[in-house]
Design a protein around this motif. Structure first.
Motif, PDB file in Angstrom:
ATOM      1  N   ASP A 176      -4.319  -4.986  10.522  1.00 45.17           N
ATOM      2  CA  ASP A 176      -5.051  -5.554   9.175  1.00 45.17           C
ATOM      3  C   ASP A 176      -3.793  -6.600   9.395  1.00 45.17           C
ATOM      4  OD1 ASP A 176      -5.337  -7.185   6.299  1.00 45.17           O
ATOM      5  OD2 ASP A 176      -5.604  -5.247   5.969  1.00 45.17           O
ATOM      6  N   GLU A 178       7.189   0.910   0.823  1.00 38.52           N
ATOM      7  CA  GLU A 178       7.421  -0.824   0.215  1.00 38.52           C
ATOM      8  C   GLU A 178       6.878  -1.117  -0.894  1.00 38.52           C
ATOM      9  OE1 GLU A 178       3.606  -2.717   2.690  1.00 38.52           O
ATOM     10  OE2 GLU A 178       2.436  -1.154   2.035  1.00 38.52           O
ATOM     11  N   ASN A 184       2.394  -9.698   4.472  1.00 36.43           N
ATOM     12  CA  ASN A 184       2.890  -9.453   2.977  1.00 36.43           C
ATOM     13  C   ASN A 184       4.322  -7.849   3.927  1.00 36.43           C
ATOM     14  OD1 ASN A 184       2.607  -9.508   0.267  1.00 36.43           O
ATOM     15  ND2 ASN A 184       1.652  -7.677   0.677  1.00 36.43           N
ATOM     16  N   ARG A 185       3.484  -7.329   4.166  1.00 36.61           N
ATOM     17  CA  ARG A 185       5.629  -7.061   4.869  1.00 36.61           C
ATOM     18  C   ARG A 185       5.871  -7.620   5.733  1.00 36.61           C
ATOM     19  NH1 ARG A 185       1.173  -1.430   7.043  1.00 36.61           N
ATOM     20  NH2 ARG A 185       1.603  -0.790   5.232  1.00 36.61           N
ATOM     21  N   ASP A 187      -3.735  -9.601   7.254  1.00 34.17           N
ATOM     22  CA  ASP A 187      -3.016  -9.519   5.484  1.00 34.17           C
ATOM     23  C   ASP A 187      -1.492  -8.744   5.057  1.00 34.17           C
ATOM     24  OD1 ASP A 187      -4.919 -11.895   5.273  1.00 34.17           O
ATOM     25  OD2 ASP A 187      -6.182 -10.651   3.967  1.00 34.17           O
ATOM     26  N   LEU A 188      -2.231  -7.159   5.981  1.00 35.75           N
ATOM     27  CA  LEU A 188      -1.050  -6.367   5.082  1.00 35.75           C
ATOM     28  C   LEU A 188       0.514  -7.322   6.315  1.00 35.75           C
ATOM     29  CD1 LEU A 188      -0.335  -3.975   3.312  1.00 35.75           C
ATOM     30  CD2 LEU A 188      -1.514  -3.049   5.669  1.00 35.75           C
ATOM     31  N   ARG A 189      -0.112  -6.827   8.021  1.00 33.90           N
ATOM     32  CA  ARG A 189       1.071  -7.751   7.904  1.00 33.90           C
ATOM     33  C   ARG A 189       2.121  -9.150   7.769  1.00 33.90           C
ATOM     34  NH1 ARG A 189      -1.182  -7.814  12.958  1.00 33.90           N
ATOM     35  NH2 ARG A 189      -2.057  -9.889  12.779  1.00 33.90           N
ATOM     36  N   ARG A 196       0.922  -1.678   0.075  1.00 33.16           N
ATOM     37  CA  ARG A 196      -0.540  -0.346   0.218  1.00 33.16           C
ATOM     38  C   ARG A 196       1.010   1.170  -0.417  1.00 33.16           C
ATOM     39  NH1 ARG A 196      -4.070  -1.524   4.458  1.00 33.16           N
ATOM     40  NH2 ARG A 196      -5.820  -3.419   3.420  1.00 33.16           N
TER      41      ARG A 196
END
Length: 98
Positions: free
Chosen positions: A69, A6, A75-76, A71-73, A2
């Motif tokens: 979130d 990143e 992915n990071r 999913d965001l965590r 996002r």
């Protein structure tokens, strides 16, 4: 992904991974061959890794890895894992004292 920081880190990790693979393959191919004593492929691979400094700094300055979130965590965290793999392809930095 996002945040711009990143996305930039992801792009640079991919570029650096390809660059280090190329340099390490050259170094491996030339190992033990006369006339290549001064080949700098390993140094070039390290220079590729060093180019990650600015995007890594920007990532940690601007991105919250442990986002709410899940999913965001995840992915990071995967992005950081890819960066770790790129670094470990050149050297095991855990073996460096200090």
């Amino acid at each position: 992904l996002r945040e711009a920081a990143e996305v930039d880190l992801w792009r640079e990790v991919r570029r650096v991974s390809a660059g280090t693979r190329n340099q390490l393959a050259r170094a491996f191919d030339r190992t033990g061959h006369p006339g290549f004593e001064n080949d700098t492929s390993l140094e070039e691979a390290m220079a590729c890794l060093a180019s990650l400094r600015a995007p890594v700094d920007a990532f940690f300055d601007k991105v919250t890895v442990n986002a709410e979130d899940p999913d965001l965590r995840l992915n990071r965290l995967r992005l950081l894992g890819e960066m770790r793999l790129a670094m470990h392809s050149v050297a095991d930095f855990s073996k460096i004292a200090g």
